[in-house]
Design a protein around this motif. Structure first.
Motif, mmCIF file in Angstrom:
data_model
loop_
_atom_site.group_PDB
_atom_site.id
_atom_site.type_symbol
_atom_site.label_atom_id
_atom_site.label_comp_id
_atom_site.label_asym_id
_atom_site.label_seq_id
_atom_site.Cartn_x
_atom_site.Cartn_y
_atom_site.Cartn_z
ATOM 1 N N ALA A 18 -1.285 -43.199 53.440
ATOM 2 C CA ALA A 18 -1.466 -44.683 53.304
ATOM 3 C C ALA A 18 -2.308 -45.697 54.074
ATOM 4 O O ALA A 18 -2.035 -46.787 54.551
ATOM 5 C CB ALA A 18 0.253 -45.361 54.308
ATOM 6 N N PHE A 19 -2.767 -44.877 55.190
ATOM 7 C CA PHE A 19 -4.118 -45.251 56.179
ATOM 8 C C PHE A 19 -5.458 -44.876 55.548
ATOM 9 O O PHE A 19 -5.724 -44.256 55.555
ATOM 10 C CB PHE A 19 -3.149 -45.313 57.567
ATOM 11 C CG PHE A 19 -2.409 -45.690 57.810
ATOM 12 C CD1 PHE A 19 -1.541 -47.290 57.870
ATOM 13 C CD2 PHE A 19 -0.877 -45.000 57.941
ATOM 14 C CE1 PHE A 19 0.211 -47.673 58.222
ATOM 15 C CE2 PHE A 19 0.076 -45.060 57.809
ATOM 16 C CZ PHE A 19 0.970 -46.171 57.947
ATOM 17 N N ASP A 20 -5.989 -45.880 56.170
ATOM 18 C CA ASP A 20 -7.138 -45.992 56.426
ATOM 19 C C ASP A 20 -7.645 -44.297 56.894
ATOM 20 O O ASP A 20 -8.301 -43.819 57.338
ATOM 21 C CB ASP A 20 -8.105 -46.540 56.479
ATOM 22 C CG ASP A 20 -7.891 -47.903 55.439
ATOM 23 O OD1 ASP A 20 -7.923 -47.488 54.313
ATOM 24 O OD2 ASP A 20 -8.755 -48.716 55.440
ATOM 25 N N GLY A 21 -7.510 -44.302 58.503
ATOM 26 C CA GLY A 21 -7.207 -43.319 59.295
ATOM 27 C C GLY A 21 -6.236 -43.979 60.569
ATOM 28 O O GLY A 21 -5.332 -44.876 60.894
ATOM 29 N N VAL A 22 -6.079 -42.632 60.835
ATOM 30 C CA VAL A 22 -4.924 -42.386 62.164
ATOM 31 C C VAL A 22 -5.020 -41.954 63.431
ATOM 32 O O VAL A 22 -6.726 -40.754 63.143
ATOM 33 C CB VAL A 22 -3.870 -41.628 61.517
ATOM 34 C CG1 VAL A 22 -2.358 -41.081 62.388
ATOM 35 C CG2 VAL A 22 -3.695 -42.569 60.528
ATOM 36 N N ILE A 23 -5.116 -42.166 64.633
ATOM 37 C CA ILE A 23 -5.358 -41.840 65.781
ATOM 38 C C ILE A 23 -3.940 -40.962 66.834
ATOM 39 O O ILE A 23 -3.257 -42.324 66.955
ATOM 40 C CB ILE A 23 -6.681 -42.926 66.711
ATOM 41 C CG1 ILE A 23 -6.897 -43.623 66.295
ATOM 42 C CG2 ILE A 23 -6.660 -41.784 68.412
ATOM 43 C CD1 ILE A 23 -7.905 -44.548 66.634
ATOM 44 N N ALA A 61 -9.613 -38.837 71.666
ATOM 45 C CA ALA A 61 -8.572 -38.141 70.986
ATOM 46 C C ALA A 61 -9.347 -39.736 69.838
ATOM 47 O O ALA A 61 -9.175 -39.771 67.839
ATOM 48 C CB ALA A 61 -7.458 -38.363 70.530
ATOM 49 N N ALA A 62 -9.801 -40.803 70.337
ATOM 50 C CA ALA A 62 -10.188 -41.508 68.959
ATOM 51 C C ALA A 62 -11.261 -41.413 68.467
ATOM 52 O O ALA A 62 -12.573 -41.403 69.111
ATOM 53 C CB ALA A 62 -10.142 -43.011 69.360
ATOM 54 N N ASP A 63 -11.371 -42.036 67.269
ATOM 55 C CA ASP A 63 -13.137 -41.980 66.572
ATOM 56 C C ASP A 63 -12.906 -42.499 66.441
ATOM 57 O O ASP A 63 -12.785 -43.170 65.289
ATOM 58 C CB ASP A 63 -12.418 -40.809 64.703
ATOM 59 C CG ASP A 63 -13.622 -40.595 64.301
ATOM 60 O OD1 ASP A 63 -14.414 -40.925 64.533
ATOM 61 O OD2 ASP A 63 -13.157 -39.503 63.244
ATOM 62 N N LEU A 64 -14.027 -43.396 67.090
ATOM 63 C CA LEU A 64 -14.821 -44.872 67.090
ATOM 64 C C LEU A 64 -15.101 -44.508 65.581
ATOM 65 O O LEU A 64 -15.109 -46.391 64.961
ATOM 66 C CB LEU A 64 -16.187 -44.368 67.603
ATOM 67 C CG LEU A 64 -16.054 -44.365 68.837
ATOM 68 C CD1 LEU A 64 -17.276 -44.599 70.219
ATOM 69 C CD2 LEU A 64 -15.204 -45.521 69.575
ATOM 70 N N GLN A 65 -15.422 -43.964 64.852
ATOM 71 C CA GLN A 65 -15.451 -44.518 63.153
ATOM 72 C C GLN A 65 -14.488 -44.789 62.452
ATOM 73 O O GLN A 65 -14.589 -45.417 61.681
ATOM 74 C CB GLN A 65 -16.424 -43.058 63.093
ATOM 75 C CG GLN A 65 -18.010 -42.693 62.961
ATOM 76 C CD GLN A 65 -18.357 -41.770 62.283
ATOM 77 O OE1 GLN A 65 -16.942 -41.012 61.294
ATOM 78 N NE2 GLN A 65 -19.135 -41.466 62.269
ATOM 79 N N VAL A 66 -13.215 -44.069 62.645
ATOM 80 C CA VAL A 66 -12.018 -44.811 62.556
ATOM 81 C C VAL A 66 -12.163 -46.257 62.578
ATOM 82 O O VAL A 66 -11.196 -46.991 62.076
ATOM 83 C CB VAL A 66 -10.915 -43.667 63.063
ATOM 84 C CG1 VAL A 66 -9.453 -44.722 62.556
ATOM 85 C CG2 VAL A 66 -10.756 -43.070 62.139
ATOM 86 N N ILE A 67 -12.154 -46.686 63.964
ATOM 87 C CA ILE A 67 -12.334 -48.592 64.758
ATOM 88 C C ILE A 67 -13.419 -48.499 64.059
ATOM 89 O O ILE A 67 -12.571 -49.800 63.203
ATOM 90 C CB ILE A 67 -12.178 -48.218 66.049
ATOM 91 C CG1 ILE A 67 -10.834 -47.298 66.273
ATOM 92 C CG2 ILE A 67 -12.077 -49.678 66.431
ATOM 93 C CD1 ILE A 67 -11.410 -47.108 68.082
ATOM 94 N N THR A 68 -14.751 -48.872 63.807
ATOM 95 C CA THR A 68 -15.322 -49.771 63.703
ATOM 96 C C THR A 68 -15.695 -49.681 62.243
ATOM 97 O O THR A 68 -16.662 -50.396 62.017
ATOM 98 C CB THR A 68 -17.035 -49.446 64.139
ATOM 99 O OG1 THR A 68 -17.305 -47.570 64.031
ATOM 100 C CG2 THR A 68 -16.563 -49.074 65.808
ATOM 101 N N GLY A 69 -15.607 -48.178 61.814
ATOM 102 C CA GLY A 69 -15.549 -48.001 59.841
ATOM 103 C C GLY A 69 -17.605 -47.437 59.222
ATOM 104 O O GLY A 69 -17.353 -47.462 58.944
ATOM 105 N N MET A 70 -17.729 -47.234 60.347
ATOM 106 C CA MET A 70 -18.662 -46.958 60.136
ATOM 107 C C MET A 70 -19.357 -45.212 60.280
ATOM 108 O O MET A 70 -18.627 -44.785 61.169
ATOM 109 C CB MET A 70 -19.762 -47.854 61.191
ATOM 110 C CG MET A 70 -19.819 -48.862 61.339
ATOM 111 S SD MET A 70 -21.398 -49.951 62.613
ATOM 112 C CE MET A 70 -20.877 -51.631 63.022
#
Length: 70
Positions: A18-23, A61-70
């Motif tokens: 349901a989500f584009d990404g999950v941390i 643990a945070a994938d910065l690509q999940v946050i920035t969309g890049m």
């Protein structure tokens, strides 16, 4: 009963799509022998809140690509 609800919700969040990404912060600080608990190395002593090392593990643990969309 509350723990069962928390686990079911977290499982749905992780696996529903349901989500584009999950941390997944919980697993980043979990005790390897008791995944429902924060590892002692990451807990401030109350077995509930992370210490500085726990916050670092969560940040790592945070994938910065999940946050920035890049």
């Amino acid at each position: 009963q509350g723990e069962a609800v928390r686990q079911a919700l977290n499982n749905w969040i992780r696996s529903s799509g349901a989500f584009d990404g999950v941390i997944d912060f919980a697993s980043s600080v979990a005790d390897k022998t008791d995944p429902q608990a924060i590892a002692s190395a990451f807990n401030d002593g109350d077995k509930l809140h992370p210490n500085d090392a726990g916050y670092k593990a969560m940040a790592d643990a945070a994938d910065l690509q999940v946050i920035t969309g890049m």
